[in-house]
Design an enzyme around this catalytic site. Sequence first.
Site, PDB file in Angstrom:
ATOM      1  N   ASN A  60      41.720  45.321  52.824  1.00 28.81           N
ATOM      2  CA  ASN A  60      41.673  46.681  53.376  1.00 28.81           C
ATOM      3  C   ASN A  60      40.930  47.549  52.360  1.00 28.81           C
ATOM      4  OD1 ASN A  60      42.119  49.236  54.317  1.00 28.81           O
ATOM      5  ND2 ASN A  60      44.334  49.236  53.948  1.00 28.81           N
ATOM      6  N   LYS A  76      39.932  50.547  52.615  1.00 25.19           N
ATOM      7  CA  LYS A  76      40.246  51.985  52.652  1.00 25.19           C
ATOM      8  C   LYS A  76      38.942  52.799  52.594  1.00 25.19           C
ATOM      9  CE  LYS A  76      44.624  50.746  50.696  1.00 25.19           C
ATOM     10  NZ  LYS A  76      45.845  51.137  50.049  1.00 25.19           N
ATOM     11  N   HIS A  79      48.662  52.078  59.503  1.00 25.00           N
ATOM     12  CA  HIS A  79      48.804  51.934  58.050  1.00 25.00           C
ATOM     13  C   HIS A  79      49.589  53.136  57.518  1.00 25.00           C
ATOM     14  CE1 HIS A  79      47.829  51.811  53.795  1.00 25.00           C
ATOM     15  NE2 HIS A  79      47.541  50.531  53.967  1.00 25.00           N
ATOM     16  N   GLU A  87      49.201  54.983  55.070  1.00 31.36           N
ATOM     17  CA  GLU A  87      48.384  56.144  54.670  1.00 31.36           C
ATOM     18  C   GLU A  87      47.991  56.969  55.884  1.00 31.36           C
ATOM     19  OE1 GLU A  87      45.562  53.890  52.380  1.00 31.36           O
ATOM     20  OE2 GLU A  87      47.118  53.513  50.897  1.00 31.36           O
ATOM     21  N   GLY A 114      49.375  50.160  46.163  1.00 33.45           N
ATOM     22  CA  GLY A 114      48.549  50.805  45.142  1.00 33.45           C
ATOM     23  C   GLY A 114      49.304  51.198  43.881  1.00 33.45           C
ATOM     24  N   SER A 123      50.173  45.700  46.588  1.00 28.95           N
ATOM     25  CA  SER A 123      49.864  45.166  45.255  1.00 28.95           C
ATOM     26  C   SER A 123      49.779  43.639  45.205  1.00 28.95           C
ATOM     27  CB  SER A 123      50.868  45.699  44.220  1.00 28.95           C
ATOM     28  OG  SER A 123      50.780  47.107  44.139  1.00 28.95           O
TER      29      SER A 123
HETATM   30  P1  PGA Z   1      47.138  47.535  47.599  1.00 27.51           P
HETATM   31  O1  PGA Z   1      46.993  48.113  49.099  1.00 27.51           O
HETATM   32  O2  PGA Z   1      46.900  46.051  47.687  1.00 27.51           O
HETATM   33  O3  PGA Z   1      46.094  48.238  46.800  1.00 27.51           O
HETATM   34  O4  PGA Z   1      48.525  47.836  47.158  1.00 27.51           O
HETATM   35  C1  PGA Z   1      47.532  47.425  50.191  1.00 27.51           C
HETATM   36  C2  PGA Z   1      47.301  48.173  51.477  1.00 27.51           C
HETATM   37  O5  PGA Z   1      47.333  49.407  51.474  1.00 27.51           O
HETATM   38  O6  PGA Z   1      47.079  47.556  52.524  1.00 27.51           O
END
Ligand code: PGA
Length: 249
Positions: free
Chosen positions: A9, A11, A95, A97, A174, A214
């Site tokens: 992803n 983003k 998601h 976010e 994140g 993560s």
């Molecule tokens: P991350 O993001 O691996 O940077 O924690 C995962 C996601 O938001 O899908």
Amino acid sequence: MRQKIIIGNWKMYKTMKETNDFLTEFEKKISNKSFNCQFGIAASFTNLIALKNKEVKNLIIGAQNCHDQLQGAFTGEVSVNMLEELNVSHVIIGHSERRQYFNETDESINRKLKTIFDNSKMIPILCCGETLKQYESKTTNQVIETQIKAALKDISGANVAKLVIAYEPIWAIGTGKTASVAEAQTICALIRTIVAKLYQKDIADKVRIQYGGSVKPDNIKTFLAQSDIDGALVGSASLQVTDFINLLQ
Ligand code: PGA
């Protein structure tokens, strides 16, 4: 046997040039490799054309969102037909976010899933997950059940069987923190049980459930070794070619 699926992803990262550079390097480095999973990248809308044009073998093209209407006066939005035209086969829906910053709700997520299934061949990657506060107050199970039930309202079993669900604890996205492998497996198993209760066991057995939050090359293996974890949704570790290849390997 459910095939594992790993999706990067991206983003709101990478320009078109950076996308092209990534794909060129990725294609070169994987030319003599094969992976035991499906894999792809969910890029921002402007980069989808680069993914389409590059035609990297076996690379799934994913989007990160779509609108619940097919067309209309919705400034700034993108429809499922627009995505399919760019060979997008998977689309991330709900998601955290988008829930947090763009006011997406379980109801709007449900409308998007219906629009995708009714009007395209795309596979939604439905995200769910609890906040740190919910995790600490031990309400994760209820939160997940509410999210899944609402998202799947009035969606047929045949469509649910095609779905990918991503369990992403919000506090692990994140942050460098992950759920423990046991916690991730427990919640992914819970999601399967919820789907089995709403539909049937054979449908729940077909749904692929990813863990996200993560995920890195050095921890992905233990997550994917769990019986109910069928892949990963990966943010930051998908942005560098070497890391992404290490994840797939
Ligand atoms: P991350 O993001 O691996 O940077 O924690 C995962 C996601 O938001 O899908």
